[in-house]
Motif scaffolding. Structure first.
Motif, PDB file in Angstrom:
ATOM      1  N   HIS A 303      39.297  35.615  44.075  1.00 49.90           N
ATOM      2  CA  HIS A 303      39.164  36.560  45.192  1.00 49.90           C
ATOM      3  C   HIS A 303      39.079  37.995  44.676  1.00 49.90           C
ATOM      4  O   HIS A 303      38.210  38.772  45.106  1.00 49.90           O
ATOM      5  CB  HIS A 303      40.354  36.405  46.135  1.00 49.90           C
ATOM      6  CG  HIS A 303      40.422  37.475  47.188  1.00 49.90           C
ATOM      7  ND1 HIS A 303      39.708  37.418  48.370  1.00 49.90           N
ATOM      8  CD2 HIS A 303      41.112  38.653  47.220  1.00 49.90           C
ATOM      9  CE1 HIS A 303      39.953  38.496  49.083  1.00 49.90           C
ATOM     10  NE2 HIS A 303      40.810  39.269  48.416  1.00 49.90           N
ATOM     11  N   LEU A 304      39.962  38.368  43.740  1.00 49.93           N
ATOM     12  CA  LEU A 304      40.015  39.745  43.270  1.00 49.93           C
ATOM     13  C   LEU A 304      38.789  40.126  42.452  1.00 49.93           C
ATOM     14  O   LEU A 304      38.427  41.307  42.380  1.00 49.93           O
ATOM     15  CB  LEU A 304      41.281  39.961  42.427  1.00 49.93           C
ATOM     16  CG  LEU A 304      42.618  39.801  43.165  1.00 49.93           C
ATOM     17  CD1 LEU A 304      43.780  39.973  42.189  1.00 49.93           C
ATOM     18  CD2 LEU A 304      42.742  40.800  44.318  1.00 49.93           C
ATOM     19  N   ALA A 307      36.338  42.261  44.292  1.00 48.24           N
ATOM     20  CA  ALA A 307      36.784  43.524  44.885  1.00 48.24           C
ATOM     21  C   ALA A 307      36.296  44.701  44.059  1.00 48.24           C
ATOM     22  O   ALA A 307      36.076  44.589  42.845  1.00 48.24           O
ATOM     23  CB  ALA A 307      38.308  43.546  44.969  1.00 48.24           C
ATOM     24  N   ILE A 310      41.589  47.529  43.923  1.00 46.34           N
ATOM     25  CA  ILE A 310      42.781  46.771  44.308  1.00 46.34           C
ATOM     26  C   ILE A 310      43.999  47.667  44.134  1.00 46.34           C
ATOM     27  O   ILE A 310      43.970  48.645  43.372  1.00 46.34           O
ATOM     28  CB  ILE A 310      42.951  45.490  43.460  1.00 46.34           C
ATOM     29  CG1 ILE A 310      43.120  45.839  41.974  1.00 46.34           C
ATOM     30  CG2 ILE A 310      41.796  44.531  43.682  1.00 46.34           C
ATOM     31  CD1 ILE A 310      43.453  44.636  41.104  1.00 46.34           C
ATOM     32  N   VAL A 331      49.830  42.501  44.672  1.00 52.31           N
ATOM     33  CA  VAL A 331      48.426  42.887  44.525  1.00 52.31           C
ATOM     34  C   VAL A 331      47.751  42.770  45.891  1.00 52.31           C
ATOM     35  O   VAL A 331      47.940  41.778  46.596  1.00 52.31           O
ATOM     36  CB  VAL A 331      47.689  41.990  43.501  1.00 52.31           C
ATOM     37  CG1 VAL A 331      46.261  42.481  43.304  1.00 52.31           C
ATOM     38  CG2 VAL A 331      48.434  41.969  42.173  1.00 52.31           C
ATOM     39  N   SER A 332      46.962  43.773  46.228  1.00 49.77           N
ATOM     40  CA  SER A 332      46.238  43.745  47.503  1.00 49.77           C
ATOM     41  C   SER A 332      44.797  44.164  47.295  1.00 49.77           C
ATOM     42  O   SER A 332      44.512  45.112  46.556  1.00 49.77           O
ATOM     43  CB  SER A 332      46.883  44.694  48.527  1.00 49.77           C
ATOM     44  OG  SER A 332      48.154  44.213  48.927  1.00 49.77           O
ATOM     45  N   SER A 333      43.900  43.436  47.940  1.00 46.09           N
ATOM     46  CA  SER A 333      42.516  43.884  48.065  1.00 46.09           C
ATOM     47  C   SER A 333      42.380  44.527  49.449  1.00 46.09           C
ATOM     48  O   SER A 333      43.372  44.690  50.172  1.00 46.09           O
ATOM     49  CB  SER A 333      41.561  42.705  47.913  1.00 46.09           C
ATOM     50  OG  SER A 333      41.699  41.815  49.017  1.00 46.09           O
ATOM     51  N   VAL A 355      40.829  40.731  35.649  1.00 43.93           N
ATOM     52  CA  VAL A 355      40.668  41.711  36.725  1.00 43.93           C
ATOM     53  C   VAL A 355      41.118  43.094  36.273  1.00 43.93           C
ATOM     54  O   VAL A 355      40.412  44.091  36.457  1.00 43.93           O
ATOM     55  CB  VAL A 355      41.457  41.273  37.971  1.00 43.93           C
ATOM     56  CG1 VAL A 355      41.445  42.370  39.033  1.00 43.93           C
ATOM     57  CG2 VAL A 355      40.884  39.984  38.534  1.00 43.93           C
ATOM     58  N   THR A 356      42.304  43.190  35.662  1.00 48.02           N
ATOM     59  CA  THR A 356      42.870  44.502  35.327  1.00 48.02           C
ATOM     60  C   THR A 356      42.087  45.221  34.236  1.00 48.02           C
ATOM     61  O   THR A 356      42.116  46.452  34.164  1.00 48.02           O
ATOM     62  CB  THR A 356      44.334  44.364  34.902  1.00 48.02           C
ATOM     63  OG1 THR A 356      44.417  43.496  33.757  1.00 48.02           O
ATOM     64  CG2 THR A 356      45.180  43.789  36.030  1.00 48.02           C
ATOM     65  N   ILE A 361      36.393  47.535  38.509  1.00 50.80           N
ATOM     66  CA  ILE A 361      37.404  47.408  39.566  1.00 50.80           C
ATOM     67  C   ILE A 361      38.442  48.502  39.358  1.00 50.80           C
ATOM     68  O   ILE A 361      39.084  48.569  38.305  1.00 50.80           O
ATOM     69  CB  ILE A 361      38.086  46.026  39.544  1.00 50.80           C
ATOM     70  CG1 ILE A 361      37.049  44.912  39.703  1.00 50.80           C
ATOM     71  CG2 ILE A 361      39.144  45.932  40.642  1.00 50.80           C
ATOM     72  CD1 ILE A 361      37.640  43.514  39.601  1.00 50.80           C
ATOM     73  N   LYS A 363      41.944  50.118  39.736  1.00 52.71           N
ATOM     74  CA  LYS A 363      43.315  49.648  39.972  1.00 52.71           C
ATOM     75  C   LYS A 363      44.175  50.825  40.439  1.00 52.71           C
ATOM     76  O   LYS A 363      44.350  51.796  39.696  1.00 52.71           O
ATOM     77  CB  LYS A 363      43.904  49.051  38.691  1.00 52.71           C
ATOM     78  CG  LYS A 363      43.538  47.597  38.442  1.00 52.71           C
ATOM     79  CD  LYS A 363      42.080  47.362  38.131  1.00 52.71           C
ATOM     80  CE  LYS A 363      41.665  47.979  36.819  1.00 52.71           C
ATOM     81  NZ  LYS A 363      40.275  47.604  36.428  1.00 52.71           N
TER      82      LYS A 363
END
Length: 389
Positions: A303-304, A307, A310, A331-333, A355-356, A361, A363
């Motif tokens: 999912h992330l 994005a 996030i 963690v939130s999108s 992701v990070t 993306i 952060k």
């Protein structure tokens, strides 16, 4: 000293009468603390006026120093010589306050080591039915729940809960002299290989080369090439023996694996495009997922990955722990919230780098100076593209 104590009888007696022994020790500690609190700041002046006071203070200081040295040697935290004076630990500064002496940090480490040994020993005794350890707080496996007026509130006493770090599969090294070591073995979104910044292949077979091989982070064959054409920090001709000595002296920690990517970060173009502000969704219409299994972690990462930004926050716990550890990651999108059980997934959270470490993306953190350290230390997670509010 009686033979009974030297053979362990004193310890056995302490364990057999644990509650009474703890109460007596605590009472003595309280009494000593109160007595010390009543001492004035002008003791040195009174010593010059009364010889008997000077003698009694000297004797008390010598006894205290002798006991401190016994603990100091028993802690095995240092090979340093015995403490010879209180100034080794703390001394008066020019303003009349106190400042740490040359042995202050070493003594602090020794105290931490002793407390850790006590904690581990009590855990071992509690698990060994042959010792029949009896304490007023009960065994760690049985949580005590306190009832309060509101029926929807349950208070669980932390002192009766098992320590989560006992279940960690990775060894915890609290030594202040331990060089920084990577926890990752792969590097998502890499612009240079993971071995970037490491010594050249000329150290192969040397003390340093063998040490790096045991850690699994020596210069390996990188997919698509050896990485020989990438820029490297430092001289590849540095003598292997010098490198080994430097690492042994904790003077040469391993380089940050994402240092190159962070220093050469290029923010995604959409950050510079004018766009209307987006209001967050309300609480009831935002899906929530508790991530405490590998399958849930995989679903969250999928999912992330889609994005463009996030939000990340960490919850850190240091009760009954030397350095503390991360317990929870939030963690939130734009469309979903996740809460990660960092204790259950501790060994798997390096996957967050997918992701990070993605520079596309953004952060978003709030006061990230501690969060970044905890992510790197506990999980080997690195952030490229940080926006700190």
């Amino acid at each position: 000293m009686a033979n009974d104590n030297s053979s362990g009888g004193g310890v056995r007696q302490f364990v057999d009468n644990f509650d009474a022994s703890i109460a007596a020790a605590f009472g003595a500690l309280v009494k000593a603390t109160k007595a010390a609190g009543r001492l004035g700041d002008d003791l040195e002046f009174h010593r010059t006026l009364d010889e008997s006071i000077d003698q009694r203070l000297t004797q008390a200081s010598q006894r205290t120093l002798a006991m401190a040295n016994q603990l100091w040697m028993a802690s095995r935290a240092s090979t340093s010589a015995a403490i010879t004076a209180a100034d080794d630990i703390a001394m008066r500064d020019s303003s009349g306050g106190w400042t740490g002496g040359p042995q202050f940090n070493a003594v602090t480490d020794a105290v931490d080591t002793l407390l850790e040994h006590i904690d581990v020993g009590l855990d071992a005794l509690a698990k060994n039915s042959a010792h029949q350890l009896r304490t007023s707080v009960g065994t760690q496996s049985a949580a005590v729940v306190t009832s309060v007026a509101r029926s929807d509130v349950r208070v669980v006493h932390a002192q009766n809960m098992p320590r989560p770090q006992l279940q960690f599969r990775d060894a915890i090294d609290n030594s202040p002299s331990t060089p920084f070591v990577w926890r990752i073995r792969s590097k998502p979104h890499a612009r240079v290989p993971l071995d970037y910044g490491l010594p050249s292949a000329k150290v192969a077979g040397s003390t340093l080369g063998l040490h790096l091989q045991t850690l699994g982070i020596s210069r390996p064959a990188t997919p698509g090439g050896s990485g020989a054409g990438t820029p490297r920090r430092g001289s590849p001709e540095l003598d292997a023996a010098q490198l080994a000595d430097a690492l042994g002296a904790a003077a040469a920690a391993l380089p940050h694996p994402y240092e190159y990517e962070i220093k050469h970060y290029e923010a995604p173009a959409h950050l510079f495009a004018e766009a209307p502000a987006q209001a967050p969704r309300d609480w009831d219409s935002t899906p929530f997922a508790f991530v405490d299994s590998p399958a849930a972690l995989t679903a969250m990462l999928a999912h992330l990955a889609g994005a463009s930004e996030i939000a990340v926050d960490l919850e850190h716990h240091n009760f009954r722990s030397f350095q503390g550890f991360t317990c929870l990651i939030q963690v939130s999108s734009r469309t979903q919230d996740f809460v990660i059980d960092a204790l259950a997934l501790r060994d798997s959270l390096y996957q967050l780098n997918a992701v990070t470490a993605d520079p596309q993306i953004v952060k978003v953190f709030h006061g990230a100076e501690s969060d970044i350290v905890w992510l790197q230390r506990d999980f080997g997670v690195y952030v490229v593209g940080l926006f700190d509010t």
